[in-house]
Design an enzyme around this catalytic site. Structure first.
Site, PDB file in Angstrom:
ATOM      1  N   TYR A  69       0.847  -1.194   0.000  1.00 34.68           N
ATOM      2  CA  TYR A  69       0.000   0.000   0.000  1.00 34.68           C
ATOM      3  C   TYR A  69       0.880   1.242   0.000  1.00 34.68           C
ATOM      4  O   TYR A  69       1.508   1.564   1.016  1.00 34.68           O
ATOM      5  CB  TYR A  69      -0.939   0.022   1.214  1.00 34.68           C
ATOM      6  CG  TYR A  69      -1.900  -1.141   1.297  1.00 34.68           C
ATOM      7  CD1 TYR A  69      -2.212  -1.910   0.181  1.00 34.68           C
ATOM      8  CD2 TYR A  69      -2.509  -1.475   2.507  1.00 34.68           C
ATOM      9  CE1 TYR A  69      -3.093  -2.980   0.267  1.00 34.68           C
ATOM     10  CE2 TYR A  69      -3.400  -2.531   2.603  1.00 34.68           C
ATOM     11  CZ  TYR A  69      -3.688  -3.281   1.485  1.00 34.68           C
ATOM     12  OH  TYR A  69      -4.560  -4.336   1.581  1.00 34.68           O
ATOM     13  N   PRO A 111     -16.911  -4.135   1.781  1.00 27.34           N
ATOM     14  CA  PRO A 111     -18.259  -4.354   2.320  1.00 27.34           C
ATOM     15  C   PRO A 111     -19.368  -3.777   1.440  1.00 27.34           C
ATOM     16  O   PRO A 111     -20.514  -4.194   1.538  1.00 27.34           O
ATOM     17  CB  PRO A 111     -18.220  -3.670   3.685  1.00 27.34           C
ATOM     18  CG  PRO A 111     -17.023  -2.792   3.674  1.00 27.34           C
ATOM     19  CD  PRO A 111     -16.054  -3.382   2.714  1.00 27.34           C
TER      20      PRO A 111
END
Length: 290
Positions: A66, A216
């Protein structure tokens, strides 16, 4: 020092011998656009991480890919020396290229380098949990994980890794990994609309193994989003809150790692995940993915 919070939604779960809050935090969004480069507001990113610990969250998900290296360096700057209760989970098996792609890096020498880079950037002598990232940007892909997973087992034997997991994996690869060494978690894409892993989640729950869903709210059709928004409106909350609360209700072994670069949004997510879902709404939500 932060103490383990039982007031967070969902309570706690045990990853091997590590107790974590089921409500965790994913650090990916702390890097710049496209998960490349530094954050636009470094002070704000550091503040979010301190708020994570301040709220009693004890599970942070990250990766040296990242940024690359950006989120790990932010975590170290904000939180090192780490509270005893905090457990940092990282991933290896993919790196970043100049175009912002995620090419696989699963050769033994690449994995060893990745583990050492994570140790260095986080300022740790041992990594609590390392997930082997499989597949590609399209999702899990069939194939043996034996060689890369055995490399991580070797690093575990050397004392550099406490626990192992797999990410972006098929059910077959999960079983193959378990035939080589114990795993404590599986991290795959899963949500209200994307429920390919229903059977795997139930199997892992029986075995006491955590399942950590990412995205999600990813992969929803407009129709599915509309159904979710309708339920959220009825409950006077946000679609994200409903999606997180549903995941916590779905199975006790599900751990949440929603990401954000805003402290206010982090607090909203925590409050949202604690929303009570009446049976009628649960039944309606269950229709979204079927």
């Amino acid at each position: 020092m932060s103490t383990l919070s039982t007031s967070l939604p969902g309570g706690t779960w045990t990853l091997g011998d590590l107790t974590v809050t089921r409500f965790g935090y994913g650090a990916m969004q702390l890097a710049g656009p496209g998960v490349m480069g530094p954050p636009a507001d470094r002070d704000s990113a550091l503040a979010v991480l301190r708020e994570v610990v301040g709220l009693g969250i004890t599970h942070i998900d990250t990766s040296d890919a990242y940024g690359p290296r950006v989120t790990n360096q932010l975590i170290r700057e904000a939180l090192h020396p780490y509270p005893d209760s905090l457990h940092i989970v990282t991933k290896v098996g993919a790196i970043r290229d100049q175009q912002g792609g995620w090419p696989p890096a699963r050769q033994p020498d690449e994995l060893r380098r990745s583990v050492h880079e994570n140790l260095q950037s986080l300022g740790l002598e041992v990594l609590d949990l390392v997930d082997l990232r499989l597949g590609n940007a399209e999702g899990p892909q069939p194939g043996s994980l034996a060689e890369p997973f055995e490399t991580l087992v070797e690093l575990q034997r050397q004392g550099l890794i406490r626990h192992l997991g797999v990410s972006n994996a098929t059910a077959g690869q999960v079983a193959e990994a378990q035939g080589i060494a114990p795993i404590v978690c599986v991290q795959n894409m899963y949500n209200l609309a994307y429920r390919q892993d229903d059977e795997l989640i139930d199997t892992l729950a029986e075995q006491g193994i955590a399942y950590v869903p990412f995205f999600p709210l990813g992969g929803f059709t407009p129709l599915q989003s509309s159904a979710l928004s309708t339920v959220a409106k009825r409950l006077d909350t946000t679609p994200m809150a409903v999606a997180l609360a549903w995941l916590l209700r779905r199975s006790p072994n599900i751990l949440l790692i929603p990401g954000t670069s805003s402290s206010a949004h982090l607090r909203e997510n925590v409050a949202g995940a604690g929303v009570s879902l009446p049976d009628e709404e649960l039944a309606e939500l269950d229709k979204i993915g079927h």
